[in-house]
Enzyme design. Structure first.
Site, PDB file in Angstrom:
ATOM      1  N   ASN A 135       9.009  36.600 -18.977  1.00  0.00           N
ATOM      2  CA  ASN A 135       8.307  36.177 -17.989  1.00  0.00           C
ATOM      3  C   ASN A 135       7.922  37.392 -16.986  1.00  0.00           C
ATOM      4  O   ASN A 135       8.391  37.902 -16.143  1.00  0.00           O
ATOM      5  CB  ASN A 135       9.188  35.305 -16.957  1.00  0.00           C
ATOM      6  CG  ASN A 135       8.580  34.518 -15.865  1.00  0.00           C
ATOM      7  OD1 ASN A 135       7.352  34.751 -15.704  1.00  0.00           O
ATOM      8  ND2 ASN A 135       9.518  33.999 -14.912  1.00  0.00           N
ATOM      9  N   LYS A 193       5.881  37.159 -14.613  1.00  0.00           N
ATOM     10  CA  LYS A 193       5.778  36.861 -13.149  1.00  0.00           C
ATOM     11  C   LYS A 193       4.212  37.193 -12.833  1.00  0.00           C
ATOM     12  O   LYS A 193       3.258  37.360 -13.530  1.00  0.00           O
ATOM     13  CB  LYS A 193       6.704  37.236 -12.277  1.00  0.00           C
ATOM     14  CG  LYS A 193       8.022  36.920 -12.740  1.00  0.00           C
ATOM     15  CD  LYS A 193       9.235  37.034 -11.973  1.00  0.00           C
ATOM     16  CE  LYS A 193      10.643  36.623 -12.606  1.00  0.00           C
ATOM     17  NZ  LYS A 193      11.656  36.846 -11.745  1.00  0.00           N
ATOM     18  N   HIS A 234      11.195  27.060 -12.161  1.00  0.00           N
ATOM     19  CA  HIS A 234      11.655  28.260 -11.855  1.00  0.00           C
ATOM     20  C   HIS A 234      11.971  28.422 -10.322  1.00  0.00           C
ATOM     21  O   HIS A 234      11.319  27.774  -9.578  1.00  0.00           O
ATOM     22  CB  HIS A 234      10.767  29.505 -12.247  1.00  0.00           C
ATOM     23  CG  HIS A 234      11.079  30.760 -12.211  1.00  0.00           C
ATOM     24  ND1 HIS A 234      11.666  31.736 -10.908  1.00  0.00           N
ATOM     25  CD2 HIS A 234      11.725  31.528 -13.116  1.00  0.00           C
ATOM     26  CE1 HIS A 234      12.091  32.817 -11.427  1.00  0.00           C
ATOM     27  NE2 HIS A 234      12.137  32.835 -12.641  1.00  0.00           N
ATOM     28  N   GLU A 284      11.654  30.655  -8.112  1.00  0.00           N
ATOM     29  CA  GLU A 284      10.884  31.134  -7.262  1.00  0.00           C
ATOM     30  C   GLU A 284       9.741  30.129  -6.791  1.00  0.00           C
ATOM     31  O   GLU A 284       9.240  30.075  -5.652  1.00  0.00           O
ATOM     32  CB  GLU A 284      10.063  32.437  -7.884  1.00  0.00           C
ATOM     33  CG  GLU A 284      10.962  33.796  -8.075  1.00  0.00           C
ATOM     34  CD  GLU A 284      10.751  34.540  -9.084  1.00  0.00           C
ATOM     35  OE1 GLU A 284       9.658  34.531  -9.625  1.00  0.00           O
ATOM     36  OE2 GLU A 284      11.561  35.458  -9.210  1.00  0.00           O
ATOM     37  N   GLU A 321      19.478  30.280 -14.925  1.00  0.00           N
ATOM     38  CA  GLU A 321      18.923  31.587 -13.934  1.00  0.00           C
ATOM     39  C   GLU A 321      19.701  31.468 -12.523  1.00  0.00           C
ATOM     40  O   GLU A 321      18.966  30.991 -11.857  1.00  0.00           O
ATOM     41  CB  GLU A 321      17.465  31.533 -13.818  1.00  0.00           C
ATOM     42  CG  GLU A 321      16.685  31.752 -15.322  1.00  0.00           C
ATOM     43  CD  GLU A 321      15.414  32.581 -15.120  1.00  0.00           C
ATOM     44  OE1 GLU A 321      15.155  33.383 -15.946  1.00  0.00           O
ATOM     45  OE2 GLU A 321      14.581  32.415 -14.101  1.00  0.00           O
ATOM     46  N   GLY A 361      16.203  39.538 -10.067  1.00  0.00           N
ATOM     47  CA  GLY A 361      15.530  40.492  -9.746  1.00  0.00           C
ATOM     48  C   GLY A 361      16.332  41.347  -8.679  1.00  0.00           C
ATOM     49  O   GLY A 361      15.738  42.294  -8.039  1.00  0.00           O
ATOM     50  N   SER A 394      18.332  39.404 -14.196  1.00  0.00           N
ATOM     51  CA  SER A 394      18.728  40.891 -14.598  1.00  0.00           C
ATOM     52  C   SER A 394      19.262  41.146 -15.775  1.00  0.00           C
ATOM     53  O   SER A 394      20.034  42.057 -15.937  1.00  0.00           O
ATOM     54  CB  SER A 394      19.535  41.397 -13.330  1.00  0.00           C
ATOM     55  OG  SER A 394      19.058  41.222 -12.156  1.00  0.00           O
TER      56      SER A 394
HETATM   57  P1  13P Z   1      14.599  39.442 -13.748  1.00  0.00           P
HETATM   58  O1  13P Z   1      14.950  39.454 -15.073  1.00  0.00           O
HETATM   59  O2  13P Z   1      13.541  40.359 -13.156  1.00  0.00           O
HETATM   60  O3  13P Z   1      15.836  39.320 -12.917  1.00  0.00           O
HETATM   61  O4  13P Z   1      13.943  37.879 -13.734  1.00  0.00           O
HETATM   62  C1  13P Z   1      14.697  37.001 -14.311  1.00  0.00           C
HETATM   63  C2  13P Z   1      13.815  35.790 -14.388  1.00  0.00           C
HETATM   64  O5  13P Z   1      13.570  35.243 -13.233  1.00  0.00           O
HETATM   65  C3  13P Z   1      12.893  35.201 -15.695  1.00  0.00           C
HETATM   66  O6  13P Z   1      12.545  33.995 -15.296  1.00  0.00           O
END
Ligand code: 13P
Length: 258
Positions: A9, A11, A96, A98, A168, A174, A214
Site C-alpha cells: 500500500n 498510500k 483502512h 487512515e 492492521e 507507521g 510496520s
Molecule cells: P506501515 O507498514 O507503514 O506501518 O503501514 C501499514 C499499512 O497501513 C498498510 O496498509
C-alpha cells in the site's frame, strides 16, 4: 500448502516518475522469481492504469486504495468501482484506519463500497484493527469482531470467498511498533474462528488474513511463519523495491518450508 499474499500500500507517496521507476524495478525483480506468492501493488489512483500496464507484462496484481460508496454521477473527485474495473484493477483496499480516521468513513459506507466492488468483480481487501486504547483496555477482540460483523457478514458465502482481510492494529501503523508474532497470531486465529462460525471451515481456511503495521524485511519472516498469518499488507517498506522484494522472499520461504 497455502501460498501467501504480499500487498504493498503506497498510500499518498511518489510522483509519476518515481511511481514508474518503482513499478519497473519491482517488475524486473519479479521476472527472475518463480513465485508461489501473490503480489499486489496498490499505488495512488492516478497511477493505476500505468500499474496495470506494467502488470500485464509481469506477475503482480494491481489494487486501488479506495473506491466511492456511490455507483456513479455527481460525486466530484470520486472514483467508482466500475471505473476501477475498466482499467483492470483486481483488488481494492477498504476500511483502512487512515480513511476511517481522517475521512470519517462509517461501516455503512464500507458496506456500500464492498457491495459495489464485488458487483464489479474487484476483490476487497478489508482492513480491521484496534486503537492503542482498545488494546490497552483488552477490548481489541470486541472491536475487531464488530468491524467484521458489521461490514462483511451480510455477504453470501459465494461473495465472501472474494474477500481478503487485513488485520492492521492502528498502534502499529507507521510507528515502527510491530505486533509480536504472538499478538498477530492470536487475532488472526480469532478472525478465522469468526469466519468459521459464519461460513464454515473450508471458507475460513481459504480466506487470506494479512498482517499490516510496520511489517518490514526484518520481521516479515517471523510474522509470516505464524499459522494464521497468510501474508502482509505493507506500507512504508513497499516504497523500496529492495525491501518489498525481501518481504516477498520471506513469504516464499514460509510457503516452501510449510
Ligand atoms: P506501515 O507498514 O507503514 O506501518 O503501514 C501499514 C499499512 O497501513 C498498510 O496498509
Amino acid at each position: 500448502m497455502k501460498n501467501k499474499i504480499v500487498a504493498g500500500n503506497w498510500k499518498m507517496n511518489n510522483t509519476f516518475s518515481e511511481a514508474e521507476d518503482l513499478l519497473v524495478a519491482i517488475a524486473e525483480s519479479l521476472e527472475d522469481m518463480r513465485l508461489e506468492t501473490e503480489v499486489i501493488i496498490c499505488p495512488p489512483a492516478l497511477y493505476l492504469e500505468m500499474a496495470t500496464d506494467v502488470a500485464q507484462e509481469s506477475n503482480f496484481y494491481v489494487g486501488a486504495q479506495n473506491v466511492s460508496y456511490a455507483e456513479k454521477g455527481a460525486y466530484t473527485g470520486e472514483i467508482s468501482a466500475a471505473m476501477l474495473n475498466s482499467v483492470d484493477v483486481d483488488f481494492c483496499i477498504v476500511g483502512h484506519s487512515e480513511r476511517r480516521t481522517y475521512f470519517h468513513e462509517t461501516d455503512e459506507e464500507l458496506v456500500k463500497k464492498i457491495d459495489l466492488l464485488l458487483a464489479n468483480e474487484i476483490n476487497p481487501i478489508f482492513c480491521c484493527g484496534e486503537s492503542l486504547a482498545d488494546r490497552q483496555n483488552d477490548n481489541f477482540k470486541l472491536v475487531i469482531e464488530k468491524q467484521i460483523k458489521n461490514t462483511l457478514f451480510h455477504l453470501s458465502a459465494e461473495q465472501f470467498e472474494n474477500v481478503t482481510i487485513a488485520y492492521e492494529p492502528i498502534w502499529a501503523i507507521g510507528t515502527g511498533l510491530t505486533a509480536t508474532p504472538q499478538q498477530a497470531q492470536e487475532v488472526h486465529a480469532f478472525i478465522r474462528k469468526l469466519i468459521e462460525e459464519k461460513y464454515g471451515t473450508e471458507i475460513a481456511y481459504n480466506t487470506y488474513i494479512l498482517y499490516g503495521g510496520s511489517c518490514n524485511a526484518k520481521n516479515a519472516l517471523d510474522l509470516f511463519t505464524c499459522e494464521d498469518v497468510d501474508g502482509g499488507l505493507i506500507g512504508g517498506a513497499s516504497l523500496s523495491a529492495k525491501d518489498f522484494i525481501e518481504i516477498i522472499n520471506a513469504a516464499e520461504t514460509c510457503t516452501k518450508n510449510d
